[in-house]
Motif scaffolding. Structure first.
Motif, PDB file in Angstrom:
ATOM      1  N   ASP A  64       0.922  -1.525   0.005  1.00 39.36           N
ATOM      2  CA  ASP A  64       0.258  -0.043  -0.124  1.00 39.36           C
ATOM      3  C   ASP A  64       0.903   1.509  -0.004  1.00 39.36           C
ATOM      4  OD1 ASP A  64      -2.160  -1.444  -0.292  1.00 39.36           O
ATOM      5  OD2 ASP A  64      -2.527  -1.661   1.968  1.00 39.36           O
ATOM      6  N   ARG A  65       2.110   1.172   0.746  1.00 38.04           N
ATOM      7  CA  ARG A  65       2.805   2.576   0.970  1.00 38.04           C
ATOM      8  C   ARG A  65       3.833   2.484  -0.190  1.00 38.04           C
ATOM      9  NH1 ARG A  65       3.978   0.438   6.675  1.00 38.04           N
ATOM     10  NH2 ARG A  65       5.363  -0.311   5.304  1.00 38.04           N
ATOM     11  N   LEU A  66       4.053   1.786  -1.078  1.00 42.90           N
ATOM     12  CA  LEU A  66       4.719   1.564  -1.735  1.00 42.90           C
ATOM     13  C   LEU A  66       3.741   2.022  -3.360  1.00 42.90           C
ATOM     14  CD1 LEU A  66       7.035  -0.922  -3.678  1.00 42.90           C
ATOM     15  CD2 LEU A  66       5.576   0.400  -5.030  1.00 42.90           C
ATOM     16  N   LEU A  67       3.024   1.837  -3.167  1.00 44.96           N
ATOM     17  CA  LEU A  67       1.821   1.647  -4.251  1.00 44.96           C
ATOM     18  C   LEU A  67       1.469   3.722  -4.301  1.00 44.96           C
ATOM     19  CD1 LEU A  67      -0.089  -1.438  -5.038  1.00 44.96           C
ATOM     20  CD2 LEU A  67       1.479   0.481  -6.460  1.00 44.96           C
ATOM     21  N   LEU A  68       1.373   3.754  -2.815  1.00 45.54           N
ATOM     22  CA  LEU A  68       0.567   5.768  -2.182  1.00 45.54           C
ATOM     23  C   LEU A  68       1.809   6.134  -2.716  1.00 45.54           C
ATOM     24  CD1 LEU A  68      -1.053   6.819   0.009  1.00 45.54           C
ATOM     25  CD2 LEU A  68       1.505   7.276   0.858  1.00 45.54           C
ATOM     26  N   GLU A  69       2.983   6.159  -2.926  1.00 44.37           N
ATOM     27  CA  GLU A  69       3.776   7.380  -3.462  1.00 44.37           C
ATOM     28  C   GLU A  69       4.673   7.277  -4.713  1.00 44.37           C
ATOM     29  OE1 GLU A  69       6.082   9.403  -1.563  1.00 44.37           O
ATOM     30  OE2 GLU A  69       6.478   8.025  -0.569  1.00 44.37           O
ATOM     31  N   LEU A  70       3.925   5.630  -5.654  1.00 47.32           N
ATOM     32  CA  LEU A  70       3.840   5.690  -6.954  1.00 47.32           C
ATOM     33  C   LEU A  70       2.785   6.476  -7.496  1.00 47.32           C
ATOM     34  CD1 LEU A  70       5.039   4.435  -9.761  1.00 47.32           C
ATOM     35  CD2 LEU A  70       2.030   3.134  -9.594  1.00 47.32           C
ATOM     36  N   GLY A  71       1.585   7.168  -6.550  1.00 50.30           N
ATOM     37  CA  GLY A  71       0.990   7.484  -7.143  1.00 50.30           C
ATOM     38  C   GLY A  71       1.067   9.012  -6.611  1.00 50.30           C
ATOM     39  N   ASN A  72       1.878   9.203  -5.718  1.00 54.61           N
ATOM     40  CA  ASN A  72       2.171  10.235  -5.555  1.00 54.61           C
ATOM     41  C   ASN A  72       3.197  11.152  -6.686  1.00 54.61           C
ATOM     42  OD1 ASN A  72       1.235  10.795  -3.089  1.00 54.61           O
ATOM     43  ND2 ASN A  72       3.250  10.387  -1.985  1.00 54.61           N
TER      44      ASN A  72
END
Lengths: 314, 314
Positions: A71-79
């Motif tokens: 989740d955190r990784l993909l959140l950062e991808l979204g960022n």
DNA sequence: GATGCTTACGATACCCGTAAAGATA
DNA sequence: TATCTTTACGGGTATCGTAAGCATC
């Protein structure tokens, strides 16, 4: 390991392990989804999903630990994606706001109108829900900004900013005996059946707390989650209303009288919240600042110190 | 957008934009590196790197904001990898420790020996450096664990735990006049030339602070970064030493005398630190706990990674 | 029998590396 | 001239989607 595999893991968790749904949500084939998950488990050497026969039923222990990392990784991808959009499509995009009825109906319209005028190319999406649902929406990245009086400030993952402060007020039919009192006391109120918000909505806890503290027992004859419903029942004579004064409109609610009760109930703060670790597009940040001028300082941006470019090599 | 592109961005920043080096570091061709960067910029629609002609010279503003996001994303990717290894190769792998000379030489040997005995399949890597360098190594993910008295605890991105507490002590030649005093005072010390650590090492700041606070001026005739060097010069009669008492070995240093000075200098705390948002393999966590029993609580794990700093509403 | 996961297989697109060309210092 | 980046091109591979085969409910 690749990003698509991680997106699939995340979506699988969200969709309760129905890979057919996952494939639909990610616009791909379910055979590919299935293969990706197997490949990932192979590469990591760990089984992530529990299976009953062929069907996935849940996460294994490694899977449960892995999920938040994904989740955190993909959140950062979204960022990263948002950051790019922020620079290329400065004032164009979507702003998703999670809010309660009361805020959507009474507190936000003015701000939204002004915002829309300044950003005609931004489409706004209002997701209405209970405060706890708004928290969930923010955490699941389904909305960009949340507005509510309850639940938001308590969540550590969210940064919340004071929107406005207010006290509950009392609404009664225009000719009600209470309108003739100089000033209200809790005992005056406790004599009547009350009509107010559901637990978990619009400061309801403060209302109950006030009576408990005063050693009075109050009877809530009807609770609802939106102020309009409450007012309707007050007008019917079902009881006296305890509502947020923002929701009172002198012209429209001419059959009712609003009695201030600042001295009876503790102050409420309606807040606007965002996920701390989520990048906000320029217009989203602007929206936040229009609600909460003191939010101008934060804005997440580059909080994590850049790794020292210098000392790395040699 | 894919992971390789992001790895390339990160490495490009670290290698100061020399794509040839980047390619070497990532075991790939430099033409591929170049293309990936161009593709990524195309996809994002934003130029990330500044160029003078064909050469990359630095980051653009979007690039500067993107860089920490990429770092966090790749850190999380590393966490996923480590988590998988944690389950598959339970007690096998590498543990990289960044530490100062004093700790490596005097404080760590016993712990490391015991650790090695329990985990014979873990290879240990000691990276020696100045405290500031250890911080950089931790942040750049070049070491798993850092040990030092200075610099670590001040860095918000690191979680540090008390390893042991100590006061500076004085070392003098065996027959030195100071050995005949009942108890030392700062004035006694100030009368002699001092031999102690470099600024930024092993609590040097505490030494200076003590003299300043007492209104005394002291003269450091020689400063060095490791205790062995200091002791050698004290033995030569260059001056009196102010060192960490851990570094004194009664048998080996028989030509010297150690005079306690707990009452003269403020307490120091040697700490062990790890990056907050980094997953620790089982054996790494165990190493940490052997140094700092009170670290058992933390361990990051499923705790939603606390984002650095910033508080807002309530 | 309906839904859902896996395997098989062929087309496409992507990624990588060699080599040559262009730019910079 | 030496170093570095970009462009061009060809081979290999990974990914994706269709379709068929199976398990679960």
């Amino acid at each position: 390991m690749n990003l698509q595999q991680l997106r699939i893991v995340q979506e699988a968790v969200r969709r309760r392990f129905n890979l057919t749904e996952v494939a639909a949500a990610l616009y791909t084939s379910q055979s590919g989804v299935s293969k990706h998950l197997i490949d990932l488990e192979d590469e990591l050497g760990v089984q992530l999903f529990m299976r009953r026969g062929k069907r996935l039923t849940g996460l294994t222990e490694p899977g449960r630990e892995l999920s938040p990392m994904v989740d955190r990784l993909l959140l950062e991808l979204g960022n990263i994606r948002r950051l790019a959009d922020h620079f290329t499509q400065r004032d164009e995009g979507t702003l998703r706001i999670g809010t309660t009825h009361t805020q959507a109906r009474y507190a936000l319209p003015k701000i939204i109108a002004a915002f829309q005028a300044d950003y005609p190319r931004v489409s706004l999406l209002l997701h209405q829900g209970a405060p706890a649902e708004i928290v969930a929406m923010l955490l699941a990245d389904e909305v960009d900004i949340g507005v509510a009086t309850e639940a938001l400030a308590a969540e550590a993952q969210l940064a919340s900013y004071a929107f406005y402060r207010w006290h509950h007020a009392v609404v009664v039919p225009r000719d009600h005996p209470l309108t003739r009192l100089e000033s209200l006391s809790l005992a005056d109120l406790a004599a009547y059946p009350l009509v107010t918000y559901h637990a978990g909505f619009t400061g309801r806890s403060r209302v109950d707390a006030a009576f408990v503290r005063a050693g009075l027992s109050h009877r809530v004859v009807l609770s609802a989650l939106d102020s309009d419903v409450l007012k309707a029942y007050v007008e019917l004579g079902l009881g006296i209303g305890v509502i947020a004064p923002t929701a009172f409109d002198t012209r429209r609610d001419s059959g009712l009288a609003l009695l201030p009760a600042d001295h009876l109930f503790e102050e409420n703060t309606t807040v606007v919240a965002v996920r701390r670790d989520r990048f906000l597009r320029g217009y989203a940040r602007d929206f936040l600042c229009r609600c909460c001028p003191d939010a101008a300082a934060q804005t997440h941006m580059s909080t994590a110190a850049m790794p020292p470019v210098e000392t790395a090599g040699a």
